[in-house]
Design a protein around this motif. Structure first.
Motif, PDB file in Angstrom:
ATOM      1  N   THR A  20      -6.237  13.936  18.095  1.00 34.19           N
ATOM      2  CA  THR A  20      -7.316  12.949  17.989  1.00 34.19           C
ATOM      3  C   THR A  20      -7.060  11.836  18.998  1.00 34.19           C
ATOM      4  O   THR A  20      -5.907  11.626  19.377  1.00 34.19           O
ATOM      5  N   PRO A  21      -8.099  11.105  19.396  1.00 32.24           N
ATOM      6  CA  PRO A  21      -9.497  11.326  19.049  1.00 32.24           C
ATOM      7  C   PRO A  21     -10.128  12.412  19.922  1.00 32.24           C
ATOM      8  O   PRO A  21      -9.699  12.619  21.048  1.00 32.24           O
ATOM      9  N   PHE A  22     -11.163  13.072  19.391  1.00 31.32           N
ATOM     10  CA  PHE A  22     -11.939  14.004  20.219  1.00 31.32           C
ATOM     11  C   PHE A  22     -13.384  14.021  19.746  1.00 31.32           C
ATOM     12  O   PHE A  22     -13.677  13.659  18.607  1.00 31.32           O
ATOM     13  N   HIS A  23     -14.253  14.434  20.658  1.00 30.90           N
ATOM     14  CA  HIS A  23     -15.659  14.649  20.316  1.00 30.90           C
ATOM     15  C   HIS A  23     -15.841  16.136  20.030  1.00 30.90           C
ATOM     16  O   HIS A  23     -15.392  16.977  20.810  1.00 30.90           O
ATOM     17  N   LEU A  24     -16.488  16.427  18.915  1.00 28.96           N
ATOM     18  CA  LEU A  24     -16.733  17.807  18.501  1.00 28.96           C
ATOM     19  C   LEU A  24     -18.242  18.008  18.347  1.00 28.96           C
ATOM     20  O   LEU A  24     -18.933  17.152  17.774  1.00 28.96           O
ATOM     21  N   GLY A 376     -22.738   9.106  23.438  1.00 29.32           N
ATOM     22  CA  GLY A 376     -21.455   8.825  22.795  1.00 29.32           C
ATOM     23  C   GLY A 376     -20.357   8.918  23.844  1.00 29.32           C
ATOM     24  O   GLY A 376     -20.056   7.939  24.526  1.00 29.32           O
ATOM     25  N   PHE A 377     -19.806  10.137  23.996  1.00 29.98           N
ATOM     26  CA  PHE A 377     -18.801  10.348  25.052  1.00 29.98           C
ATOM     27  C   PHE A 377     -19.305   9.820  26.392  1.00 29.98           C
ATOM     28  O   PHE A 377     -18.558   9.191  27.145  1.00 29.98           O
ATOM     29  N   SER A 378     -20.588  10.079  26.670  1.00 33.84           N
ATOM     30  CA  SER A 378     -21.115   9.823  28.017  1.00 33.84           C
ATOM     31  C   SER A 378     -21.093   8.347  28.402  1.00 33.84           C
ATOM     32  O   SER A 378     -21.042   8.017  29.579  1.00 33.84           O
ATOM     33  N   MET A 379     -21.144   7.457  27.424  1.00 37.47           N
ATOM     34  CA  MET A 379     -21.103   6.032  27.753  1.00 37.47           C
ATOM     35  C   MET A 379     -19.665   5.513  27.795  1.00 37.47           C
ATOM     36  O   MET A 379     -19.442   4.325  28.025  1.00 37.47           O
ATOM     37  N   GLY A 380     -18.717   6.397  27.562  1.00 33.83           N
ATOM     38  CA  GLY A 380     -17.312   5.987  27.504  1.00 33.83           C
ATOM     39  C   GLY A 380     -16.816   5.396  28.815  1.00 33.83           C
ATOM     40  O   GLY A 380     -17.441   5.559  29.861  1.00 33.83           O
ATOM     41  N   TYR A 381     -15.723   4.717  28.747  1.00 33.45           N
ATOM     42  CA  TYR A 381     -15.199   4.053  29.940  1.00 33.45           C
ATOM     43  C   TYR A 381     -13.685   3.916  29.810  1.00 33.45           C
ATOM     44  O   TYR A 381     -13.097   4.360  28.815  1.00 33.45           O
ATOM     45  N   ARG A 388     -10.284   9.053  28.581  1.00 34.37           N
ATOM     46  CA  ARG A 388     -11.400   9.746  27.925  1.00 34.37           C
ATOM     47  C   ARG A 388     -10.874  10.929  27.122  1.00 34.37           C
ATOM     48  O   ARG A 388      -9.918  11.589  27.516  1.00 34.37           O
ATOM     49  N   SER A 389     -11.544  11.180  26.015  1.00 32.46           N
ATOM     50  CA  SER A 389     -11.064  12.217  25.088  1.00 32.46           C
ATOM     51  C   SER A 389     -11.557  13.596  25.502  1.00 32.46           C
ATOM     52  O   SER A 389     -12.373  13.739  26.413  1.00 32.46           O
ATOM     53  N   ALA A 390     -11.078  14.602  24.797  1.00 27.54           N
ATOM     54  CA  ALA A 390     -11.588  15.968  24.963  1.00 27.54           C
ATOM     55  C   ALA A 390     -12.961  16.086  24.308  1.00 27.54           C
ATOM     56  O   ALA A 390     -13.331  15.286  23.434  1.00 27.54           O
ATOM     57  N   ARG A 405     -11.304  18.834  28.870  1.00 22.62           N
ATOM     58  CA  ARG A 405      -9.981  18.432  28.390  1.00 22.62           C
ATOM     59  C   ARG A 405      -9.896  16.915  28.360  1.00 22.62           C
ATOM     60  O   ARG A 405     -10.677  16.220  29.024  1.00 22.62           O
ATOM     61  N   ALA A 406      -8.962  16.411  27.595  1.00 21.46           N
ATOM     62  CA  ALA A 406      -8.724  14.965  27.569  1.00 21.46           C
ATOM     63  C   ALA A 406      -8.153  14.526  28.914  1.00 21.46           C
ATOM     64  O   ALA A 406      -7.437  15.288  29.569  1.00 21.46           O
ATOM     65  N   GLU A 407      -8.471  13.305  29.321  1.00 22.78           N
ATOM     66  CA  GLU A 407      -7.866  12.755  30.534  1.00 22.78           C
ATOM     67  C   GLU A 407      -6.379  12.523  30.316  1.00 22.78           C
ATOM     68  O   GLU A 407      -5.929  12.257  29.194  1.00 22.78           O
ATOM     69  N   THR A 408      -5.642  12.595  31.403  1.00 22.16           N
ATOM     70  CA  THR A 408      -4.209  12.283  31.375  1.00 22.16           C
ATOM     71  C   THR A 408      -3.998  11.011  32.203  1.00 22.16           C
ATOM     72  O   THR A 408      -4.882  10.621  32.981  1.00 22.16           O
TER      73      THR A 408
END
Ligand SMILES: *Cc1c(COP(=O)(O)O)cnc(C)c1O
Length: 418
Positions: A20-24, A376-381, A388-390, A405-408
């Motif tokens: 977590t966290p992730f978008h499903l 949701g995810f798309s407005m992330g920063y 950014r999450s997976a 995939r989640a950012e590293t």
């Protein structure tokens, strides 16, 4: 009552592979919504939904919608590039952008996309950028003033402020734009407008359709241009709160059909295709942000600290938007504790919920934030160096597919010059 589309057991299993966290996202839900939309407009042979890519710019989602017969609505260079890589081409792509750079118009034209012009001055700008104007072209209308629907004691069902919005052309400018485009070689015309956002009313699309249908009849008489499609754009909303009633897309489609038969058919325009650019309606309810409670804090209020933040879901922080929360495994427990559910940004607006009544939350509990599938995810920063999450897809057979995939930290550092 809102129920999550996954159980605690499923969620814990997913967490073993994807922390977590992730978008499903729920494949079945998305396909169901796309099918219901297409069925609601099946009376119009030319109907096409152009999914608003900005709502969920994820190839795994776009390809799934393509299988359901949808096109895409793009508004930037990278969205056009993504659409191309997902296999969309030609008139499966709508390009509804504003303040558009010349190179974006050029790529849209190379792809054969339908370009939707936001302003009268863009006619000559486009002509200069391309050396021609496309034979099929669309213009965006802004009627100005205030748009409202359904006044009652509780206020208006829908109310928005086109007069304060930066988008679209005035009625007079539309006539000039069509005339100029025709002189430059355009042959088939479309009309577009977006008057209100996240509407919870089956009357919004039909009311908008009436405005655009009457305008189309008027403009075709005035300019002699052949109007072949009307784009009702986005704006059909979803109930973020559990007590709000959902829209009924079948009723909406039927309302648009009545307007079509009353206005376009008698004017000899019964061949006009209807387009939509829905984002939220198709995706929002079928996305969850899954996060874990990692801290609790007792000061002047009770806080639950989770491992997601506004960097994963910005709507509560910037709009005060409500997102329903379910504590997995405690779906039926009494909501007898009042919490602020907060993320870790150094920003006091980073609160997913304020004074929310929830079951008692223990450290380690998994929380679902509902209706995060669009914007949701798309407005992330990346504020505070947050990564950014997976993004995961829950398939009909219960399996889970990684779509992003989640950012590293390496991703975060990749653009830096040391
Ligand atoms: C944002 C947007 C949409 C999608 O809006 P939703 O509220 O997600 O349906 C459609 N068209 C345009 C031009 C947009 O900017």
């Amino acid at each position: 009552m809102k129920r999550p589309f996954l159980t605690l057991e499923q969620a814990e299993q997913i967490c073993q592979r994807y922390p977590t966290p992730f978008h499903l996202y729920d494949e079945q839900g998305i396909r169901g919504a796309a099918r219901a939309l297409n069925a609601a407009f099946a009376w119009n042979p030319g109907f096409r939904e152009y999914f608003a890519v900005k709502a969920t710019p994820t190839p795994g989602i776009l390809k799934l919608l393509k299988e359901e017969g949808c096109g895409v609505d793009c508004s930037s260079l990278t969205e056009l590039m993504m659409a191309q890589r997902c296999g969309f081409s030609g008139q499966e792509i709508m390009f509804s952008s504003n303040e558009t750079p010349a190179e974006e118009f050029r790529l849209a034209d190379q792809l054969g996309a339908i370009i939707n012009l936001d302003d009268l001055t863009h006619v000559d700008y486009l002509h200069q950028a391309l050396g021609h104007v496309p034979e099929t072209i669309c213009c965006r209308y802004n009627p100005g003033g205030v748009f409202s629907l359904g006044e009652s004691k509780e206020g208006f069902q829908v109310m928005d402020n086109p007069g304060q919005a930066k988008y679209g052309m005035t009625r007079e400018q539309l006539g000039q734009a069509f005339t100029r485009l025709k002189a430059l070689g355009a042959k088939r015309f479309g009309l577009h407008a977006f008057l209100a956002s996240n509407t919870l009313s089956n009357d919004y699309y039909p009311a908008l359709a009436r405005i655009l249908f009457e305008l189309a009849v008027d403009l075709s008489r005035q300019t002699g241009c052949q109007i072949t499609f009307i784009n009702l754009s986005g704006g059909v909303g979803v109930p973020y709160r559990p007590d709000q009633p959902a829209n009924d897309i079948a009723v909406i489609g039927e309302g648009v059909r009545r307007a079509y038969e009353e206005i376009l058919v008698p004017a000899g325009m019964g061949e006009v295709a209807i387009c939509a650019e829905l984002g939220r309606f198709l995706l929002a309810p079928y996305g969850h942000l899954v996060t874990r409670a990692i801290h609790e804090k007792h000061i002047y209020k009770e806080y639950i600290g989770v491992d997601a933040s506004a960097a994963n879901l910005m709507r509560p922080a910037i709009y005060g938007a409500y997102h329903h929360i379910t504590v997995l495994g405690k779906e039926d427990a009494p909501c007898d504790h009042q919490y602020d559910v907060v993320g870790s940004l150094c920003e006091n607006s980073d609160k997913f919920a304020i004074d929310r009544m929830l079951p008692k939350i223990d450290r380690g509990d998994l929380l679902v934030l509902h209706d995060t599938g669009a914007h949701g995810f798309s407005m992330g920063y990346n504020y505070n160096g947050k990564l950014r999450s997976a993004e995961l897809l829950l398939r009909a057979d219960g399996s889970v597919k990684l779509m992003r995939r989640a950012e590293t930290p390496e991703d975060y550092f990749a653009t830096l010059v040391w």
